[in-house]
Design an enzyme around this catalytic site. Structure first.
Site, mmCIF file in Angstrom:
data_model
loop_
_atom_site.group_PDB
_atom_site.id
_atom_site.type_symbol
_atom_site.label_atom_id
_atom_site.label_comp_id
_atom_site.label_asym_id
_atom_site.label_seq_id
_atom_site.Cartn_x
_atom_site.Cartn_y
_atom_site.Cartn_z
ATOM 1 N N HIS A 49 -7.005 93.196 38.350
ATOM 2 C CA HIS A 49 -6.014 92.136 38.263
ATOM 3 C C HIS A 49 -4.753 92.560 39.022
ATOM 4 C CE1 HIS A 49 -4.848 94.657 34.687
ATOM 5 N NE2 HIS A 49 -3.653 94.468 35.221
HETATM 6 P P1 TYD Z 1 -7.181 94.790 29.796
HETATM 7 O O1 TYD Z 1 -6.188 93.882 30.447
HETATM 8 O O2 TYD Z 1 -8.626 94.440 29.923
HETATM 9 O O3 TYD Z 1 -6.981 96.276 30.317
HETATM 10 P P2 TYD Z 1 -7.205 96.854 31.818
HETATM 11 O O4 TYD Z 1 -6.428 96.000 32.733
HETATM 12 O O5 TYD Z 1 -6.688 98.235 31.751
HETATM 13 O O6 TYD Z 1 -8.666 96.839 32.097
HETATM 14 O O7 TYD Z 1 -6.789 94.917 28.256
HETATM 15 C C1 TYD Z 1 -7.719 95.278 27.258
HETATM 16 C C2 TYD Z 1 -7.348 94.572 25.954
HETATM 17 O O8 TYD Z 1 -6.101 95.046 25.456
HETATM 18 C C3 TYD Z 1 -7.239 93.083 26.097
HETATM 19 O O9 TYD Z 1 -7.829 92.498 24.944
HETATM 20 C C4 TYD Z 1 -5.754 92.809 26.083
HETATM 21 C C5 TYD Z 1 -5.195 93.950 25.263
HETATM 22 N N1 TYD Z 1 -3.849 94.388 25.674
HETATM 23 C C6 TYD Z 1 -2.790 94.205 24.805
HETATM 24 O O10 TYD Z 1 -2.937 93.655 23.701
HETATM 25 N N2 TYD Z 1 -1.560 94.650 25.171
HETATM 26 C C7 TYD Z 1 -1.349 95.271 26.363
HETATM 27 O O11 TYD Z 1 -0.197 95.674 26.647
HETATM 28 C C8 TYD Z 1 -2.452 95.437 27.276
HETATM 29 C C9 TYD Z 1 -2.271 96.086 28.614
HETATM 30 C C10 TYD Z 1 -3.699 94.980 26.877
#
Ligand code: TYD
Length: 131
Positions: A49
């Protein structure tokens, strides 16, 4: 590309090392959120992303991982394996993180709270917006 590797000063002495992260000193934004990624399973790639506004600093506290960073024009790879180095990632940078070592603890500082509407999760949409 709007990314930068920032050296973080180590306050070291005979006891060991200490790094301080401080707004407007070595962190060029107001820190409003901190999260960390650990116990990453073998072969996992995360991220996929970009953000419309969010600015972040990534620091590997232990172990190592690779960041693939893409501004819509060029794609680079940076290995983070040093807790005295911060990777500053601006908005509109597509990121993928991979090759996590089993011991990797990746900490991210962010200049805003979690906001799903700030995410761009489709690469083609990102490419068209980044132009
Ligand atoms: P995700 O965006 O998939 O992480 P990455 O970009 O590292 O692969 O996030 C994983 C999960 O955690 C998703 O359900 C959203 C949650 N999350 C939060 O609740 N708060 C946060 O600050 C972040 C980064 C993720």
């Amino acid at each position: 590309m709007k990314v930068e590797l920032i050296p973080l000063q180590i306050h070291g002495d005979e006891r060991g090392s200490l790094v301080s992260l401080e707004r407007n000193s070595n962190i060029p934004f107001d820190i409003r959120r901190v999260y960390y990624i650990f116990d990453t399973e073998n072969g996992v790639t995360r991220g996929y992303h970009a953000h419309k506004k969010l600015m972040q600093m990534a620091i590997v506290l232990k172990g190592s991982c690779d960041f693939i960073l893409d501004d819509g024009n060029e794609r680079i790879s940076i290995t983070l394996n040093n807790p005295a180095q911060g990777l500053l990632i601006n908005s509109f940078i597509w990121r993928e993180m991979k090759n996590f070592t089993p011991d990797c603890v990746l900490m991210i500082l962010a200049d805003n709270e979690y906001d799903e509407s700030d995410y761009i999760r489709d690469y083609d949409q990102f490419r068209s917006m980044a132009k």
